[in-house]
Design an enzyme around this catalytic site. Structure first.
Site, PDB file in Angstrom:
ATOM      1  N   THR A 144     -13.318  46.611 -82.792  1.00  0.00           N
ATOM      2  CA  THR A 144     -13.048  48.000 -83.164  1.00  0.00           C
ATOM      3  C   THR A 144     -14.297  48.503 -83.886  1.00  0.00           C
ATOM      4  OG1 THR A 144     -12.238  47.457 -85.371  1.00  0.00           O
ATOM      5  CG2 THR A 144     -10.617  47.397 -83.578  1.00  0.00           C
TER       6      THR A 144
ATOM      7  N   THR B  23      -1.443  46.907 -84.947  1.00  0.00           N
ATOM      8  CA  THR B  23      -2.290  45.709 -85.110  1.00  0.00           C
ATOM      9  C   THR B  23      -1.737  44.764 -86.177  1.00  0.00           C
ATOM     10  OG1 THR B  23      -4.289  46.817 -84.347  1.00  0.00           O
ATOM     11  CG2 THR B  23      -4.592  44.923 -85.801  1.00  0.00           C
TER      12      THR B  23
ATOM     13  N   THR C 243      -3.445  40.620 -98.712  1.00  0.00           N
ATOM     14  CA  THR C 243      -4.079  41.388 -99.782  1.00  0.00           C
ATOM     15  C   THR C 243      -3.186  41.479-101.017  1.00  0.00           C
ATOM     16  OG1 THR C 243      -4.725  43.654-100.355  1.00  0.00           O
ATOM     17  CG2 THR C 243      -3.169  43.434 -98.559  1.00  0.00           C
TER      18      THR C 243
ATOM     19  N   ALA D  26       1.710  48.550 -96.712  1.00  0.00           N
ATOM     20  CA  ALA D  26       3.050  48.332 -96.159  1.00  0.00           C
ATOM     21  C   ALA D  26       2.967  47.487 -94.884  1.00  0.00           C
ATOM     22  CB  ALA D  26       3.720  49.670 -95.865  1.00  0.00           C
TER      23      ALA D  26
ATOM     24  N   LYS E 226       0.590  45.323 -94.156  1.00  0.00           N
ATOM     25  CA  LYS E 226       0.226  43.945 -94.526  1.00  0.00           C
ATOM     26  C   LYS E 226       1.448  43.227 -95.119  1.00  0.00           C
ATOM     27  CE  LYS E 226      -3.275  42.153 -94.386  1.00  0.00           C
ATOM     28  NZ  LYS E 226      -3.948  41.378 -93.289  1.00  0.00           N
TER      29      LYS E 226
ATOM     30  N   TYR F 262     -13.349  59.080-106.260  1.00  0.00           N
ATOM     31  CA  TYR F 262     -12.045  59.740-106.130  1.00  0.00           C
ATOM     32  C   TYR F 262     -11.413  60.003-107.505  1.00  0.00           C
ATOM     33  CZ  TYR F 262     -12.048  58.112-101.201  1.00  0.00           C
ATOM     34  OH  TYR F 262     -12.352  57.853 -99.887  1.00  0.00           O
TER      35      TYR F 262
ATOM     36  N   ARG G  44      -9.986  48.035-109.945  1.00  0.00           N
ATOM     37  CA  ARG G  44      -9.850  47.041-108.888  1.00  0.00           C
ATOM     38  C   ARG G  44     -10.316  45.690-109.416  1.00  0.00           C
ATOM     39  NH1 ARG G  44      -7.093  50.426-107.374  1.00  0.00           N
ATOM     40  NH2 ARG G  44      -6.996  51.506-105.370  1.00  0.00           N
TER      41      ARG G  44
HETATM   42  P1  NAD Z   1     -12.738  44.457 -91.417  1.00  0.00           P
HETATM   43  O1  NAD Z   1     -12.110  45.795 -91.250  1.00  0.00           O
HETATM   44  O2  NAD Z   1     -14.141  44.362 -91.877  1.00  0.00           O
HETATM   45  O3  NAD Z   1     -12.641  43.634 -90.052  1.00  0.00           O
HETATM   46  C1  NAD Z   1     -11.474  43.588 -89.281  1.00  0.00           C
HETATM   47  C2  NAD Z   1     -11.820  42.919 -87.962  1.00  0.00           C
HETATM   48  O4  NAD Z   1     -10.621  42.827 -87.186  1.00  0.00           O
HETATM   49  C3  NAD Z   1     -12.849  43.706 -87.128  1.00  0.00           C
HETATM   50  O5  NAD Z   1     -13.841  42.848 -86.637  1.00  0.00           O
HETATM   51  C4  NAD Z   1     -12.012  44.284 -85.990  1.00  0.00           C
HETATM   52  O6  NAD Z   1     -12.744  44.459 -84.796  1.00  0.00           O
HETATM   53  C5  NAD Z   1     -10.928  43.230 -85.855  1.00  0.00           C
HETATM   54  N1  NAD Z   1      -9.703  43.764 -85.240  1.00  0.00           N
HETATM   55  C6  NAD Z   1      -9.050  44.914 -85.566  1.00  0.00           C
HETATM   56  N2  NAD Z   1      -7.991  45.074 -84.762  1.00  0.00           N
HETATM   57  C7  NAD Z   1      -7.948  44.014 -83.927  1.00  0.00           C
HETATM   58  C8  NAD Z   1      -7.085  43.608 -82.883  1.00  0.00           C
HETATM   59  N3  NAD Z   1      -6.034  44.347 -82.533  1.00  0.00           N
HETATM   60  N4  NAD Z   1      -7.331  42.450 -82.242  1.00  0.00           N
HETATM   61  C9  NAD Z   1      -8.416  41.692 -82.578  1.00  0.00           C
HETATM   62  N5  NAD Z   1      -9.279  42.032 -83.551  1.00  0.00           N
HETATM   63  C10 NAD Z   1      -9.050  43.175 -84.221  1.00  0.00           C
HETATM   64  O7  NAD Z   1     -11.746  43.673 -92.385  1.00  0.00           O
HETATM   65  P2  NAD Z   1     -12.068  42.640 -93.577  1.00  0.00           P
HETATM   66  O8  NAD Z   1     -12.439  43.414 -94.769  1.00  0.00           O
HETATM   67  O9  NAD Z   1     -12.947  41.564 -93.068  1.00  0.00           O
HETATM   68  O10 NAD Z   1     -10.603  42.065 -93.818  1.00  0.00           O
HETATM   69  C11 NAD Z   1     -10.161  40.876 -93.155  1.00  0.00           C
HETATM   70  C12 NAD Z   1      -8.753  40.550 -93.615  1.00  0.00           C
HETATM   71  O11 NAD Z   1      -8.727  40.417 -95.039  1.00  0.00           O
HETATM   72  C13 NAD Z   1      -7.727  41.636 -93.282  1.00  0.00           C
HETATM   73  O12 NAD Z   1      -6.538  41.023 -92.857  1.00  0.00           O
HETATM   74  C14 NAD Z   1      -7.518  42.362 -94.595  1.00  0.00           C
HETATM   75  O13 NAD Z   1      -6.216  42.913 -94.682  1.00  0.00           O
HETATM   76  C15 NAD Z   1      -7.726  41.232 -95.594  1.00  0.00           C
HETATM   77  N6  NAD Z   1      -8.199  41.686 -96.918  1.00  0.00           N
HETATM   78  C16 NAD Z   1      -9.400  42.334 -97.032  1.00  0.00           C
HETATM   79  C17 NAD Z   1      -9.836  42.730 -98.299  1.00  0.00           C
HETATM   80  C18 NAD Z   1     -11.173  43.402 -98.495  1.00  0.00           C
HETATM   81  O14 NAD Z   1     -11.496  43.757 -99.641  1.00  0.00           O
HETATM   82  N7  NAD Z   1     -11.988  43.594 -97.473  1.00  0.00           N
HETATM   83  C19 NAD Z   1      -9.049  42.477 -99.426  1.00  0.00           C
HETATM   84  C20 NAD Z   1      -7.824  41.848 -99.251  1.00  0.00           C
HETATM   85  C21 NAD Z   1      -7.420  41.423 -97.999  1.00  0.00           C
HETATM   86  P1  TYD Z   2     -11.875  50.843-101.094  1.00  0.00           P
HETATM   87  O1  TYD Z   2     -13.215  50.193-101.058  1.00  0.00           O
HETATM   88  O2  TYD Z   2     -11.497  51.804-100.032  1.00  0.00           O
HETATM   89  O3  TYD Z   2     -10.806  49.664-101.210  1.00  0.00           O
HETATM   90  P2  TYD Z   2      -9.197  49.728-101.552  1.00  0.00           P
HETATM   91  O4  TYD Z   2      -8.722  51.109-101.342  1.00  0.00           O
HETATM   92  O5  TYD Z   2      -8.637  48.771-100.552  1.00  0.00           O
HETATM   93  O6  TYD Z   2      -9.054  49.255-102.964  1.00  0.00           O
HETATM   94  O7  TYD Z   2     -11.746  51.604-102.475  1.00  0.00           O
HETATM   95  C1  TYD Z   2     -11.951  50.914-103.712  1.00  0.00           C
HETATM   96  C2  TYD Z   2     -11.717  51.898-104.826  1.00  0.00           C
HETATM   97  O8  TYD Z   2     -12.744  52.914-104.766  1.00  0.00           O
HETATM   98  C3  TYD Z   2     -10.400  52.636-104.708  1.00  0.00           C
HETATM   99  O9  TYD Z   2      -9.862  52.841-106.009  1.00  0.00           O
HETATM  100  C4  TYD Z   2     -10.769  53.963-104.077  1.00  0.00           C
HETATM  101  C5  TYD Z   2     -12.162  54.220-104.603  1.00  0.00           C
HETATM  102  N1  TYD Z   2     -13.061  54.966-103.700  1.00  0.00           N
HETATM  103  C6  TYD Z   2     -13.789  56.055-104.195  1.00  0.00           C
HETATM  104  O10 TYD Z   2     -13.680  56.402-105.389  1.00  0.00           O
HETATM  105  N2  TYD Z   2     -14.625  56.743-103.349  1.00  0.00           N
HETATM  106  C7  TYD Z   2     -14.758  56.394-102.031  1.00  0.00           C
HETATM  107  O11 TYD Z   2     -15.533  57.076-101.298  1.00  0.00           O
HETATM  108  C8  TYD Z   2     -14.031  55.268-101.537  1.00  0.00           C
HETATM  109  C9  TYD Z   2     -14.145  54.853-100.100  1.00  0.00           C
HETATM  110  C10 TYD Z   2     -13.193  54.582-102.409  1.00  0.00           C
END
Ligand code: NAD
Ligand code: TYD
Length: 342
Positions: free
Chosen positions: A39, A101, A126, A155, A157, A210, A217
């Site tokens: 994606t 997804t 998460t 929701a 997740k 925002y 966080r």
């Molecule tokens: P990301 O958005 O960077 O990557 C998601 C990946 O999933 C992408 O490579 C995308 O192509 C792939 N994908 C999406 N839909 C798909 C599908 N239908 N089939 C196959 N592949 C698909 O996400 P991330 O930040 O690496 O997060 C990974 C996991 O960790 C997620 O499950 C997310 O909920 C969890 N998570 C992330 C964070 C964070 O801060 N990034 C925090 C807590 C939990």
């Molecule tokens: P984000 O990185 O989107 O992660 P999550 O919403 O999963 O915690 O956002 C982190 C924090 O930063 C969240 O409190 C929203 C805030 N935020 C901004 O203030 N400005 C922005 O442009 C974005 C994307 C997030």
């Protein structure tokens, strides 16, 4: 564990790709199959350095594709399930794909994992499933905290976590779940706040904050997270949930942004307060004492050190992030178009 085959879903995304690089560096005898739909959030550039390894295979496809998933699962010992739609702001504007997804896609994987008797299904989730803590309170999420998701993303997740546990309890699927806090580090798509802030400054733009910027966080450096997942896979107990958090202590978004501005030698004022996110969760804080006591894991990278490493990486790799900003310009423009400086 050394000769096993791992199916990593979403391995072209931020955490999944960091995990594959980490895993193959530390477990060179195992095989990794990376199933990713590519994606907007998936980027094979991240995996360039390992793409020709004989024990690594990339498959472009959807976790919701039953036929494909069953075909792959036949050879798999362990599933590490990262694939998801992950951005809260996108889930507010277009929730449908999050349900498809994150819920239905996870269900397709669970059915196939059960059918093919995988030895471990590890589900990456998460801390956002637990909802929002009050600003100023000292409460933290634990493995016993009740679910209270408040955005379409969280929701969806939460629903996927429930399905994983249901497959464990009802059909005996050997699962583990980890719920982690906000990750940051190398290779994160620049829509999330830390890479957005760094790359905006590099591109001569200001940082949108925002609301009043007081939301808090819990920040986890991605390498610390990868090590925690490795420990859960190698020594974690089936049917257990582990919370994974970072070393930051109640850092507000405003403090975070000001730290980034300072580390990048920019004026403290190069940000704008903009329209708040609807339903913006106030505070996340993770108690990681259970994984510390049971598996000996603790985070090692402080927020300041992790931010410095992340900034250095983005400074050195405009070739990685600039094309993503350009390609997704329409998203960035429309997302921030309605935002007002307040
Ligand atoms: P990301 O958005 O960077 O990557 C998601 C990946 O999933 C992408 O490579 C995308 O192509 C792939 N994908 C999406 N839909 C798909 C599908 N239908 N089939 C196959 N592949 C698909 O996400 P991330 O930040 O690496 O997060 C990974 C996991 O960790 C997620 O499950 C997310 O909920 C969890 N998570 C992330 C964070 C964070 O801060 N990034 C925090 C807590 C939990
Ligand atoms: P984000 O990185 O989107 O992660 P999550 O919403 O999963 O915690 O956002 C982190 C924090 O930063 C969240 O409190 C929203 C805030 N935020 C901004 O203030 N400005 C922005 O442009 C974005 C994307 C997030």
């Amino acid at each position: 564990m050394s000769t096993q085959t791992l199916l990593v879903t979403g391995g072209a995304g931020f955490i999944g790709a960091n995990f594959i690089l980490y895993w193959l560096a530390n477990h060179p005898d195992s095989r990794v199959i990376n199933l990713d739909l590519l994606t907007y959030a998936g980027n094979l550039e991240t995996l360039h350095q390992i793409e020709s390894l004989p024990n690594y295979t990339f498959v472009q496809g959807d976790i919701g594709n039953t036929e494909l998933v069953n075909k792959i699962m036949a050879d798999v010992d362990t599933v590490v399930h990262f694939a998801a739609e992950t951005h809260v702001d996108r889930s507010i504007k277009n929730p449908d794909i999050f349900l498809t997804t994150n819920i239905l896609g996870t269900h397709t994987l669970l059915k196939a994992a059960l059918k093919h008797h995988v030895k471990r299904f590890h589900h990456i989730s998460t801390d956002e499933v637990f909802g929002s803590l009050e600003l100023g309170s000292t409460k933290k999420f634990t493995e016993k905290t009740g679910y209270d998701p408040r955005s379409p993303y969280s929701a969806s997740k939460a629903a996927s976590d429930h399905l994983v546990r249901a497959y464990g309890e009802t059909y005996g699927l050997p699962y583990t779940i980890s719920n982690c806090s906000n990750n940051y580090g190398e290779y994160q798509f620049p829509e999330k706040i830390i890479p957005l802030a760094i790359t905006n400054l590099m591109a001569g733009r200001r940082i949108p904050v925002y609301g009043d910027g007081l939301n808090v966080r819990d920040w986890l450096y991605v390498q610390d997270h990868c090590r925690a997942i490795e420990l859960i896979l190698t020594t974690g107990q089936e049917h257990q949930t582990y919370l994974i958090g970072g070393l930051s202590h109640d850092v507000s978004n405003l403090e975070l942004i000001k730290t980034i501005l300072r580390l990048m030698n920019h004026a403290e004022t190069e940000f704008d307060f903009v329209t708040d996110r609807p339903g913006h969760d106030q505070r996340y804080a993770v108690d990681w004492s259970y994984i510390h006591q049971s598996l000996g894991w603790s985070p090692t990278v402080s927020l300041e050190e992790g931010l410095q490493r992340t900034i250095d990486w983005y400074l050195a790799h405009p070739d990685w992030w600039q094309p993503l900003k350009t390609k997704n310009q329409a998203y960035f423009e429309s997302h921030y178009a309605g935002s007002k400086s307040i």
